[in-house]
Design a protein around this motif. Structure first.
Motif, PDB file in Angstrom:
ATOM      1  N   TYR A 424      48.788   2.687  64.320  1.00 13.79           N
ATOM      2  CA  TYR A 424      49.778   1.620  64.156  1.00 13.79           C
ATOM      3  C   TYR A 424      49.220   0.302  63.624  1.00 13.79           C
ATOM      4  O   TYR A 424      49.989  -0.563  63.237  1.00 13.79           O
ATOM      5  CB  TYR A 424      50.489   1.382  65.498  1.00 13.79           C
ATOM      6  CG  TYR A 424      51.059   2.665  66.061  1.00 13.79           C
ATOM      7  CD1 TYR A 424      52.205   3.228  65.511  1.00 13.79           C
ATOM      8  CD2 TYR A 424      50.424   3.349  67.086  1.00 13.79           C
ATOM      9  CE1 TYR A 424      52.717   4.428  65.985  1.00 13.79           C
ATOM     10  CE2 TYR A 424      50.927   4.548  67.573  1.00 13.79           C
ATOM     11  CZ  TYR A 424      52.075   5.085  67.025  1.00 13.79           C
ATOM     12  OH  TYR A 424      52.569   6.275  67.486  1.00 13.79           O
ATOM     13  N   ILE A 425      47.892   0.113  63.638  1.00  8.37           N
ATOM     14  CA  ILE A 425      47.373  -1.186  63.176  1.00  8.37           C
ATOM     15  C   ILE A 425      47.298  -1.211  61.651  1.00  8.37           C
ATOM     16  O   ILE A 425      46.964  -0.219  61.011  1.00  8.37           O
ATOM     17  CB  ILE A 425      45.989  -1.521  63.806  1.00  8.37           C
ATOM     18  CG1 ILE A 425      44.977  -0.406  63.554  1.00  8.37           C
ATOM     19  CG2 ILE A 425      46.141  -1.784  65.294  1.00  8.37           C
ATOM     20  CD1 ILE A 425      43.590  -0.755  64.038  1.00  8.37           C
ATOM     21  N   SER A 426      47.625  -2.378  61.075  1.00  7.87           N
ATOM     22  CA  SER A 426      47.778  -2.455  59.622  1.00  7.87           C
ATOM     23  C   SER A 426      46.433  -2.373  58.899  1.00  7.87           C
ATOM     24  O   SER A 426      46.370  -1.980  57.738  1.00  7.87           O
ATOM     25  CB  SER A 426      48.515  -3.725  59.227  1.00  7.87           C
ATOM     26  OG  SER A 426      47.785  -4.847  59.680  1.00  7.87           O
ATOM     27  N   SER A 427      45.323  -2.723  59.590  1.00 11.49           N
ATOM     28  CA  SER A 427      44.017  -2.631  58.925  1.00 11.49           C
ATOM     29  C   SER A 427      43.636  -1.173  58.683  1.00 11.49           C
ATOM     30  O   SER A 427      42.690  -0.879  57.963  1.00 11.49           O
ATOM     31  CB  SER A 427      42.952  -3.313  59.783  1.00 11.49           C
ATOM     32  OG  SER A 427      42.908  -2.713  61.052  1.00 11.49           O
ATOM     33  N   ASN A 428      44.387  -0.274  59.280  1.00 18.73           N
ATOM     34  CA  ASN A 428      44.060   1.145  59.150  1.00 18.73           C
ATOM     35  C   ASN A 428      44.953   1.841  58.118  1.00 18.73           C
ATOM     36  O   ASN A 428      45.114   3.049  58.145  1.00 18.73           O
ATOM     37  CB  ASN A 428      44.209   1.819  60.524  1.00 18.73           C
ATOM     38  CG  ASN A 428      43.199   2.934  60.719  1.00 18.73           C
ATOM     39  OD1 ASN A 428      42.272   3.090  59.923  1.00 18.73           O
ATOM     40  ND2 ASN A 428      43.390   3.726  61.752  1.00 18.73           N
ATOM     41  N   ILE A 429      45.569   1.051  57.222  1.00 17.14           N
ATOM     42  CA  ILE A 429      46.366   1.650  56.149  1.00 17.14           C
ATOM     43  C   ILE A 429      45.458   1.900  54.959  1.00 17.14           C
ATOM     44  O   ILE A 429      44.714   1.017  54.555  1.00 17.14           O
ATOM     45  CB  ILE A 429      47.522   0.705  55.737  1.00 17.14           C
ATOM     46  CG1 ILE A 429      48.480   0.504  56.918  1.00 17.14           C
ATOM     47  CG2 ILE A 429      48.282   1.269  54.540  1.00 17.14           C
ATOM     48  CD1 ILE A 429      49.634  -0.440  56.637  1.00 17.14           C
ATOM     49  N   GLY A 430      45.480   3.105  54.425  1.00 17.18           N
ATOM     50  CA  GLY A 430      44.655   3.413  53.261  1.00 17.18           C
ATOM     51  C   GLY A 430      44.841   4.856  52.866  1.00 17.18           C
ATOM     52  O   GLY A 430      44.853   5.733  53.732  1.00 17.18           O
ATOM     53  N   LYS A 431      45.021   5.086  51.583  1.00 13.28           N
ATOM     54  CA  LYS A 431      45.190   6.471  51.131  1.00 13.28           C
ATOM     55  C   LYS A 431      43.923   7.274  51.375  1.00 13.28           C
ATOM     56  O   LYS A 431      42.839   6.705  51.481  1.00 13.28           O
ATOM     57  CB  LYS A 431      45.507   6.488  49.632  1.00 13.28           C
ATOM     58  CG  LYS A 431      46.952   6.154  49.323  1.00 13.28           C
ATOM     59  CD  LYS A 431      47.330   6.507  47.890  1.00 13.28           C
ATOM     60  CE  LYS A 431      48.783   6.161  47.651  1.00 13.28           C
ATOM     61  NZ  LYS A 431      49.245   6.498  46.314  1.00 13.28           N
ATOM     62  N   GLY A 432      44.045   8.584  51.439  1.00 17.00           N
ATOM     63  CA  GLY A 432      42.848   9.420  51.501  1.00 17.00           C
ATOM     64  C   GLY A 432      42.597  10.044  52.859  1.00 17.00           C
ATOM     65  O   GLY A 432      41.755  10.923  52.983  1.00 17.00           O
ATOM     66  N   SER A 433      43.298   9.642  53.894  1.00 21.58           N
ATOM     67  CA  SER A 433      43.099  10.270  55.187  1.00 21.58           C
ATOM     68  C   SER A 433      44.451  10.585  55.822  1.00 21.58           C
ATOM     69  O   SER A 433      45.365   9.766  55.780  1.00 21.58           O
ATOM     70  CB  SER A 433      42.309   9.349  56.121  1.00 21.58           C
ATOM     71  OG  SER A 433      42.432   9.831  57.445  1.00 21.58           O
TER      72      SER A 433
END
Lengths: 517, 322
Positions: A424-433
């Motif tokens: 749920y934390i926004s710093s953990n948004i990223g394609k590839g996982s």
């Protein structure tokens, strides 16, 4: 009926546990392993089947009981300083590696500070809170933290921090070290052979540091690729133990009804598997909070639990599983209420845009579950298109955010900072996982709450922060929570003490023994 | 003859390279790659982890470079390395080959012997009840899905009667040696080999029957009858031999598939063969293993096609002349 059966089995286990006091040494356990693990080197690979086998070869400092309280493993005792910054572990002093070399605190320092930092993604992010790892003497290890980190006492589990032999791996290329094909650990069982596609054989570690353990002589892990054949293997007596998830749920009642057949859904408390549907928060109807809430009201999750999961598990009310620390009951709960769902859809003006639903390609149960949900959603007027895929395609679609709704389940590892925040934390948004904040949920307040809660010193403080986070999340519904999964482990009733910890069968063979029928 | 074989070998090599290239692109066109699958299974992964894996697997290089490297390897008979299983591909295939050959080979023999025999019998009694019985049974085997037959066989012979083991290659942990081990493996072999053989048995039966009936209307058979030869002699020497050509074609086709394994049968019976290796490699996007299995099976198909063509010339001298 099934619930009663499970309850009956549970009482039987308790009764048997008290009636017979002396474990019997000897015997062989025949267990199914599904799917065949890619490797048994637990320091390199930590997926489910690898840990199930290798959790008996490798060990960590601690184990955890079903309430997630720490128990001794390689560490016989430990202290945490008042300020929550220093963790001191006292190790057993008569531990040997399976190749005969002596184990010492240096191995622990090497594993945590050097080896796993390079190979273990999940531990690597935890170690960012660690200032130093030192070995003041051969039997003592000290972890010094930069700041208090509440969940830290929960990271010394076999799959999270497996201790690997320094004398074999230091200075080598870990991924290509030939020892990876012949794992050397400190655990109760030694690796003997692995005939790919057929079986893995482990044998008793005669030099185990706790006298008398383990009781079993050997464990055969059978690789049987077809779910129906696995059920037959149990019925014909070739297999004694079917770990959770290794047969289709609709076979469970038939197998547990056999003579001398017991079942338990315990042993999953540590990982706390929680299932949900990713809802794409970026675009389409799922970007609207009212639509997401409507999905929650539209799903008959009790039905799914009873019809598809034999009544095992629990309807998930919160992003935090109820077996995980800091679960709160003071949240927005969603019951099965199709009328409410229709109202919400009308309010947002849903125009019938179809949504793509991606089932989890893990077998028949998951396929049927997706069909049940599709039906639920169509009953309130949501158009659903099913997307077929295999595991690799499912991975790719979720990692590339190419979905509207998608089934998944993730582990919680006992603490929201380890297994919940990441979703749920926004710093953990990223394609590839496929395992990060895949839904694309962004909320500065939630980020702040999770950040603060991870480093808050007292339990009360952490509870307050996590309760607030759970309240916001259950209102925003970034993903549609389904069930806290209950996986039934089916076994012959004369196999005793198989599941005694929160880690279940993954380290359960240390204490297990077989009684005469 | 030698010139013919040499020409065919050159052709085969070209076809093989074309097949490898085609397979290579096909596999890479599927969504996902081995690094993503492994990361997915680990339950936690970040970009760094994926990056490391892709570098290690050589997946960070341009596709054409990867293809070139693979082709260079194949020409030197190096099938590459499976990073997932931490073993050279050739070794992986080699380890599974005996089990697969035993299974497919036995099924091959069962189907060809019993299928042809049934076909001959049916054609000799054409129109009678025994012909109808044989033909109907064959049709049933031909039409029933393999996995269903397999599951029913396990339920009946393994669960119900407990006569035969339902899965596996041998008793795991049985520690049998010598003849006891052979017997143990043979017991395990019965159900999968029969299941796998049934379909082809039906095909051979139908092919033989039709071919026998066709040949029996030809002029030289009439001549033989007119000469007053015994019926069994005509059946054996005149009709059967001439009816064998289509059966041989089919046998050549089936033989080519021997090495490819049998995915369904191997899966249901937990037989540790190549079919399963391939199927699992596909699910895991283990490119090198998949390409390796495809390469070996393609090579076998080509080889058996060549052998079949040579056999034609031996069996039927007219082909040699043309």
């Amino acid at each position: 009926m099934l619930k009663r059966l499970t309850a009956l089995a549970a009482t039987l286990i308790v009764a048997a546990g008290t009636a017979y006091a002396d474990p019997i040494a000897g015997g062989r356990a025949n267990v199914v392993i599904q799917p065949e693990p890619p490797s048994l080197m637990l320091g390199l690979v930590q997926n489910g089947p690898t840990q199930m086998v290798a959790g008996n070869i490798y060990e960590s400092l601690l184990r955890y009981d079903e309430n997630l309280e720490p128990l001794p493993q390689l560490a016989k005792s430990w202290e945490i300083s008042e300020d929550g910054l220093t963790y001191t572990f006292h190790l057993f002093d008569n531990v040997k590696w399976h190749d005969g070399e002596a184990f010492s605190a240096d191995d622990v320092v090497f594993s945590a500070d050097v080896f796993l930092r390079e190979t273990h993604t999940r531990l690597r992010s935890t170690l960012e809170h660690v200032e130093s790892i030192t070995a003041p003497d051969a039997n003592t290890v000290v972890f010094k933290l930069k700041e208090p980190f509440g969940p830290f006492i929960g990271v010394f589990e076999g799959g999270t921090m497996p201790i690997v032999p320094k004398h074999i791996y230091e200075g080598t290329d870990y991924k290509t070290n030939p020892a990876n094909n012949h794992p050397i650990g400190t655990g109760p069982f030694k690796f003997v052979e692995w005939v790919k596609g057929s079986h893995i054989l482990l044998t008793k570690n005669e030099d185990y540091y706790i006298d008398g353990l383990p009781y079993l002589d050997e464990i055969y892990w059978h690789v049987i690729p077809d779910a129906a054949s696995r059920a037959v293997a149990y019925e014909t007596g070739v297999i004694d133990i079917l770990p959770g998830g290794s047969v289709e749920n609709f076979d469970v009642s038939r197998l547990t009804a056999m003579d001398n057949s017991c079942v338990t859904d315990k042993g999953w408390e540590f990982i706390g598997p929680l299932s949900w549907m990713w809802l794409n928060n970026r675009e389409g109807p799922t970007a609207d909070k009212r639509f997401r809430q409507a999905v929650m009201y539209a799903m008959d999750r009790e039905f799914a639990k009873d019809a598809l999961w034999n009544g095992l598990g629990k309807v998930a009310q919160s992003p935090v599983s109820s077996s995980t620390r800091f679960y709160s009951d003071d949240i927005n709960k969603y019951d099965y209420n199709p009328e409410k769902a229709k109202e919400l859809l009308a309010e947002m003006g849903y125009d019938g845009t179809p949504v793509r639903l991606l089932p989890l390609p893990y077998g028949e149960t998951w396929q049927r579950w997706a069909e049940a949900i599709k039906q639920n959603l169509e009953e309130v007027g949501i158009k659903v298109e099913m997307v077929a895929s295999d595991v690799a395609g499912w991975n790719q679609k979720i990692s590339e955010w190419d979905y509207d709704m998608a089934f998944t389940y993730l582990y919680q590892y006992g603490d929201p900072a380890l297994g919940v925040a990441r979703t749920y934390i926004s710093s953990n948004i990223g394609k590839g996982s496929p395992w990060n904040n895949v839904e694309g949920y962004e909320n500065a307040k939630v980020d702040e709450l999770f950040d603060k809660a991870a480093v808050a010193v007292t339990k009360e403080e952490r509870q307050t922060l996590y309760t607030e986070a759970q309240q916001i999340l259950t209102d925003d519904v970034p993903v549609a929570w389904l069930l806290e999964l209950g996986f039934p482990t089916i076994y012959r009733c004369n196999v005793k003490d198989l599941v005694t910890t929160a880690i279940g069968i993954n380290d359960g063979f240390r204490d297990a023994y077989i009684e005469e029928k | 003859m030698l010139r013919f074989i040499a020409l065919r070998l050159v052709k085969a090599a070209i076809i093989l390279i074309a097949i490898v290239t085609l397979n290579f692109f096909l596999i890479h066109a599927a969504p996902g790659d081995p690094a993503a699958v492994m990361a997915g299974e680990a339950g936690a992964a970040d970009e760094l982890f994926l990056q490391q894996l892709r570098e290690q697997f050589g997946l960070d290089q341009p596709l054409l470079t990867q293809l070139w490297l693979y082709l260079v390897g194949v020409v030197q008979l190096d099938l590459g390395f499976s990073y997932r299983q931490q073993m050279p591909v050739a070794e992986l295939i080699g380890a599974r080959l005996p089990a697969t050959l035993l299974l497919t080979g036995t099924a091959f023999v069962i189907s060809i012997v019993f299928g042809t025999l049934a076909g001959v019998m049916a054609s000799a009694r054409v129109g009678k009840w025994s012909d109808t019985l044989i033909s109907t049974t064959a049709l049933l085997f031909y039409a029933t899905p393999l996995y269903w037959v397999a599951l029913m066989a396990v339920l009946l012979f393994s669960v119900q009667f407990n006569w035969l083991p339902g899965f596996g290659y041998e008793t795991v942990g049985g520690n049998y040696e010598g003849f006891a081990r052979v017997l143990d493996i043979a017991k395990h072999l019965v159900l999968p080999a029969t299941t796998l053989g049934l379909f082809f048995m039906a095909v051979y039966m139908r092919m033989t029957r039709a071919s026998m009936l066709e040949v029996s209307t030809l002029d030289f058979v009439k001549t033989a009858r007119a000469k007053g030869l015994k019926k069994s002699v005509i059946q054996r020497r005149h009709i059967f031999r001439n009816a064998m050509l289509p059966v041989l074609t089919l046998a050549g086709l089936q033989a080519g598939q021997l090495v490819g394994g049998a995915v369904l049968t191997e899966t249901v019976f937990a037989w540790p063969g190549i079919g399963r290796l391939m199927f699992e490699a596909l699910a895991q996007r283990d490119y090198n293993v998949l390409l390796g299995v495809f390469f070996v099976s393609a090579a076998m198909v080509l080889l058996f096609n060549l052998i079949t063509d040579i056999l034609y010339r031996v069996v039927d001298p007219r082909i040699r002349a043309s």
